[in-house]
Each structure stands twice: as structure tokens, then as C-alpha cells.
Write a protein that holds these residues in place. Structure first.
Motif, PDB file in Angstrom:
ATOM      1  N   UNK A 102       0.860  -1.185   0.000  1.00 27.23           N
ATOM      2  CA  UNK A 102       0.000   0.000   0.000  1.00 27.23           C
ATOM      3  C   UNK A 102       0.898   1.239   0.000  1.00 27.23           C
ATOM      4  N   UNK A 103       0.962   2.012  -1.117  1.00 26.99           N
ATOM      5  CA  UNK A 103       1.944   3.108  -1.225  1.00 26.99           C
ATOM      6  C   UNK A 103       1.496   4.377  -0.517  1.00 26.99           C
ATOM      7  N   UNK A 104       1.403   4.329   0.789  1.00 23.63           N
ATOM      8  CA  UNK A 104       0.980   5.469   1.584  1.00 23.63           C
ATOM      9  C   UNK A 104       2.154   5.929   2.432  1.00 23.63           C
ATOM     10  N   UNK A 105       2.200   7.228   2.716  1.00 24.19           N
ATOM     11  CA  UNK A 105       3.311   7.796   3.499  1.00 24.19           C
ATOM     12  C   UNK A 105       2.812   9.006   4.273  1.00 24.19           C
ATOM     13  N   UNK A 106       3.626   9.454   5.236  1.00 23.83           N
ATOM     14  CA  UNK A 106       3.358  10.654   6.045  1.00 23.83           C
ATOM     15  C   UNK A 106       1.953  10.611   6.661  1.00 23.83           C
ATOM     16  N   UNK A 107       1.612   9.486   7.232  1.00 24.31           N
ATOM     17  CA  UNK A 107       0.301   9.331   7.859  1.00 24.31           C
ATOM     18  C   UNK A 107       0.324  10.032   9.226  1.00 24.31           C
ATOM     19  N   UNK A 108      -0.673  10.856   9.460  1.00 18.75           N
ATOM     20  CA  UNK A 108      -0.764  11.557  10.742  1.00 18.75           C
ATOM     21  C   UNK A 108      -2.204  11.514  11.230  1.00 18.75           C
ATOM     22  N   UNK A 160      -4.887  12.828  13.737  1.00 21.39           N
ATOM     23  CA  UNK A 160      -5.064  14.050  14.509  1.00 21.39           C
ATOM     24  C   UNK A 160      -6.442  14.058  15.152  1.00 21.39           C
ATOM     25  N   UNK A 161      -6.704  15.097  15.957  1.00 26.20           N
ATOM     26  CA  UNK A 161      -7.953  15.168  16.697  1.00 26.20           C
ATOM     27  C   UNK A 161      -9.149  15.424  15.782  1.00 26.20           C
ATOM     28  N   UNK A 162      -9.003  16.263  14.759  1.00 26.68           N
ATOM     29  CA  UNK A 162     -10.130  16.582  13.883  1.00 26.68           C
ATOM     30  C   UNK A 162      -9.866  16.144  12.447  1.00 26.68           C
ATOM     31  N   UNK A 163      -8.817  16.654  11.833  1.00 27.66           N
ATOM     32  CA  UNK A 163      -8.501  16.316  10.452  1.00 27.66           C
ATOM     33  C   UNK A 163      -7.174  15.548  10.409  1.00 27.66           C
ATOM     34  N   UNK A 164      -7.251  14.293  10.056  1.00 29.47           N
ATOM     35  CA  UNK A 164      -6.046  13.491   9.838  1.00 29.47           C
ATOM     36  C   UNK A 164      -5.677  13.571   8.362  1.00 29.47           C
ATOM     37  N   UNK A 165      -4.461  13.115   8.053  1.00 30.79           N
ATOM     38  CA  UNK A 165      -4.049  13.162   6.650  1.00 30.79           C
ATOM     39  C   UNK A 165      -3.065  12.053   6.345  1.00 30.79           C
ATOM     40  N   UNK A 166      -2.906  11.751   5.062  1.00 31.46           N
ATOM     41  CA  UNK A 166      -1.924  10.803   4.549  1.00 31.46           C
ATOM     42  C   UNK A 166      -1.644  11.167   3.109  1.00 31.46           C
ATOM     43  N   UNK A 167      -0.572  10.612   2.577  1.00 31.00           N
ATOM     44  CA  UNK A 167      -0.212  10.834   1.175  1.00 31.00           C
ATOM     45  C   UNK A 167      -0.212   9.483   0.469  1.00 31.00           C
ATOM     46  N   UNK A 168      -0.965   9.412  -0.643  1.00 30.78           N
ATOM     47  CA  UNK A 168      -1.122   8.166  -1.385  1.00 30.78           C
ATOM     48  C   UNK A 168      -0.673   8.378  -2.825  1.00 30.78           C
ATOM     49  N   UNK A 169       0.132   7.444  -3.319  1.00 27.69           N
ATOM     50  CA  UNK A 169       0.589   7.495  -4.709  1.00 27.69           C
ATOM     51  C   UNK A 169      -0.486   6.862  -5.601  1.00 27.69           C
ATOM     52  N   UNK A 194      -0.286   9.720 -11.347  1.00 28.12           N
ATOM     53  CA  UNK A 194       0.110  10.959 -10.681  1.00 28.12           C
ATOM     54  C   UNK A 194       1.627  11.010 -10.541  1.00 28.12           C
ATOM     55  N   UNK A 195       2.196  12.220 -10.717  1.00 32.79           N
ATOM     56  CA  UNK A 195       3.649  12.365 -10.650  1.00 32.79           C
ATOM     57  C   UNK A 195       4.165  12.278  -9.220  1.00 32.79           C
ATOM     58  N   UNK A 196       3.350  12.660  -8.252  1.00 31.58           N
ATOM     59  CA  UNK A 196       3.774  12.628  -6.857  1.00 31.58           C
ATOM     60  C   UNK A 196       2.594  12.205  -5.992  1.00 31.58           C
ATOM     61  N   UNK A 197       2.854  11.800  -4.755  1.00 27.81           N
ATOM     62  CA  UNK A 197       1.755  11.361  -3.890  1.00 27.81           C
ATOM     63  C   UNK A 197       0.716  12.460  -3.684  1.00 27.81           C
ATOM     64  N   UNK A 198      -0.531  12.059  -3.558  1.00 25.32           N
ATOM     65  CA  UNK A 198      -1.661  12.968  -3.373  1.00 25.32           C
ATOM     66  C   UNK A 198      -2.032  13.020  -1.900  1.00 25.32           C
ATOM     67  N   UNK A 199      -2.235  14.223  -1.411  1.00 27.16           N
ATOM     68  CA  UNK A 199      -2.654  14.373  -0.021  1.00 27.16           C
ATOM     69  C   UNK A 199      -4.124  13.999   0.117  1.00 27.16           C
ATOM     70  N   UNK A 200      -4.417  13.177   1.140  1.00 26.63           N
ATOM     71  CA  UNK A 200      -5.777  12.768   1.452  1.00 26.63           C
ATOM     72  C   UNK A 200      -6.093  13.206   2.876  1.00 26.63           C
ATOM     73  N   UNK A 201      -7.204  13.900   3.055  1.00 27.68           N
ATOM     74  CA  UNK A 201      -7.641  14.379   4.361  1.00 27.68           C
ATOM     75  C   UNK A 201      -8.786  13.506   4.855  1.00 27.68           C
ATOM     76  N   UNK A 202      -8.738  13.131   6.137  1.00 34.24           N
ATOM     77  CA  UNK A 202      -9.748  12.254   6.746  1.00 34.24           C
ATOM     78  C   UNK A 202     -10.358  12.977   7.943  1.00 34.24           C
ATOM     79  N   UNK A 203     -11.656  13.131   7.915  1.00 33.96           N
ATOM     80  CA  UNK A 203     -12.346  13.800   9.021  1.00 33.96           C
ATOM     81  C   UNK A 203     -12.449  12.863  10.223  1.00 33.96           C
TER      82      UNK A 203
END
Length: 241
Positions: A94-100, A102-111, A115-124
Motif C-alpha cells: 500500500x503506497x501510503x506515506x506521512x500518515x498523521x 489528529x484530533x479533527x482532520x487526519x491526513x496521509x499521502x497516497x501514490x 500521478x507524478x507525486x503522492x496525493x494528499x488525502x484528508x480524513x475527518x
């Protein structure tokens, strides 16, 4: 429009069941959106039309964890209904990185594919429990050191090791909580005799007497003649010349 989380997950599972291989089990489903941090929406809204442009450029997906894969579906902007499958990743790749987390909005980067570079994904926060379950597929080193711990990961599937910043030379490693370091074993010291009380002569240990010493003769008197060692019986020493 599906608003409840259970309804949205049921729609995703129904959609994937039509193309899933036999025996596929669905574990968790997470709704995500692309774009910059949603915390910046208040700043974007201060600029005319900028907030609308950012909102229209966001894309929405469902990430579904199964017993073998992680499936990415598009999600409708207006109805949240799942759309086409855009990517299928093996759980161990699973090509995911920089997973964080958080209390309200979490995020991760998925290739994503194409796409030329990983895409930021925000999780409520609304989907944070499902994100905890999705963490079972996160590769080692993909979790940000400042992330909150994942609490609801599936049992029997330990979290990957978090990548730590390199420590300065000479700094000790941090001690894990609840796991104290074992006491170090010291080399046994050789037995030392107790010091004799003041005014009393020291008595040597038994079996190790001091060698006898000949006292010095009084001043002006010759040394006593030395006694020769007895010769072995039957083997006399040759006469000295």
C-alpha cells in the motif's frame, strides 16, 4: 444522498461485491478528500472566489480494506455514492506515506496511478475509527512521528514501527513505557579481607601464612651460619671445591 456512515459503507461494499474475487472479506471503509488542509478553508474564503475554486478542485474517494487488498473508489461530490475503482493495491504494498492521525482532520499521502507525486488525502474525525482499522495496511515507516496512536486496529495485526528521528551522538535510547531496562550484571569483585582493628595485629587468612623471616642480628654481631639443605638419601651432594 447518503449521510450516515453505515449507509455509505454499505453502498461501497455493494459496489465492490460485484467485481470482488470470491471469498473477499471487507474490513473497513474510509471516506477521504484531496486538496490542502481543510483548516485553511477559512483563509481561502477571505479571498474572492478562491474558496470556491479550492472546493471544486477537491476530489473524493473511498479507501476499502479487505483481507487481501486496499481498493480505491471515486466518491460523488454531491451524493457520496461510490463510483469506479481507480486503484487496487495489495495489503503488503500500500503506497501510503506521512500518515498523521489528529484530533479533527487526519491526513496521509497516497501514490495514485498516473500521478507524478503522492496525493494528499484528508480524513475527518467522523471516519477516524475506520482509519484506525485501515492502519493495519500501513507500511513500516509510513507513520509521522507526531501522529496520535491508532487505537482501534484489528486484533492480531500489530502496528508498523514508527520511524523516529535520528538521535544525537551520545544520547541514550528512550526507554519504552512499561518495559524497564533489565539490571546490568556487574563482575564480582575479588574477596577483600576485613581490616584489622586498630592496635591489633593483622591475622593472615588460614592456609596462607606469611613466610618466616630471619631477624636481623644485633648491631656488632655476625649473622648466624646458614644451615645447608639436607641432601636426598642415597644421593649425596658432590663436595664443594
Amino acid at each position: 444522498m447518503a449521510i450516515r456512515r453505515a449507509k455509505q459503507k454499505a453502498q461501497v461494499i455493494e459496489k465492490l461485491s460485484q467485481v470482488a474475487p470470491p471469498g473477499e472479506a471487507f474490513i473497513a471503509c474510509v471516506h477521504v478528500e484531496t486538496g490542502p488542509s481543510p483548516w485553511l478553508n477559512a483563509v481561502f474564503d477571505e479571498v474572492p472566489l478562491l474558496g470556491l475554486i479550492v472546493a471544486l478542485t477537491r476530489r473524493f474517494y473511498f479507501l476499502t480494506l479487505t483481507n487481501s487488498s486496499v481498493v480505491v473508489n471515486t466518491a460523488s461530490r454531491w451524493t457520496n455514492r461510490p463510483g469506479d475503482v481507480v486503484a487496487v493495491y495489495p495489503r503488503h504494498a500500500f503506497p501510503v506515506s506521512q500518515v498523521k492521525r489528529a484530533s479533527l482532520w487526519s491526513r496521509m499521502y497516497l501514490q495514485l496511478p498516473g500521478e507524478a507525486k503522492p496525493t494528499r488525502l484528508n480524513i475527518h474525525r467522523y471516519w477516524r475509527a475506520e482509519m484506525d482499522q485501515l492502519s493495519a495496511a500501513f507500511p513500516p515507516g509510513s507513520i509521522d512521528p507526531s501522529s496520535q496512536p491508532f487505537e482501534l486496529a484489528p486484533q492480531g495485526q500489530p502496528y508498523p514501527l514508527q520511524q523516529a528521528y535520528p538521535m544525537a551522538p551520545g544520547q541514550p535510547y528512550p526507554q519504552p513505557q512499561g518495559q524497564p531496562y533489565p539490571p546490568q550484571q556487574a563482575y564480582p569483585a575479588p574477596p577483600q579481607p576485613y581490616p584489622a582493628p586498630k592496635g591489633q595485629p593483622y591475622v593472615p587468612p588460614q592456609g596462607q601464612p606469611y613466610p618466616s623471616q630471619q631477624p636481623y642480628p644485633p648491631q656488632g654481631q655476625p649473622y648466624p651460619p646458614q644451615q645447608p639443605y639436607p641432601a636426598p638419601q642415597g644421593q649425596p651432594y658432590p663436595p664443594q671445591r
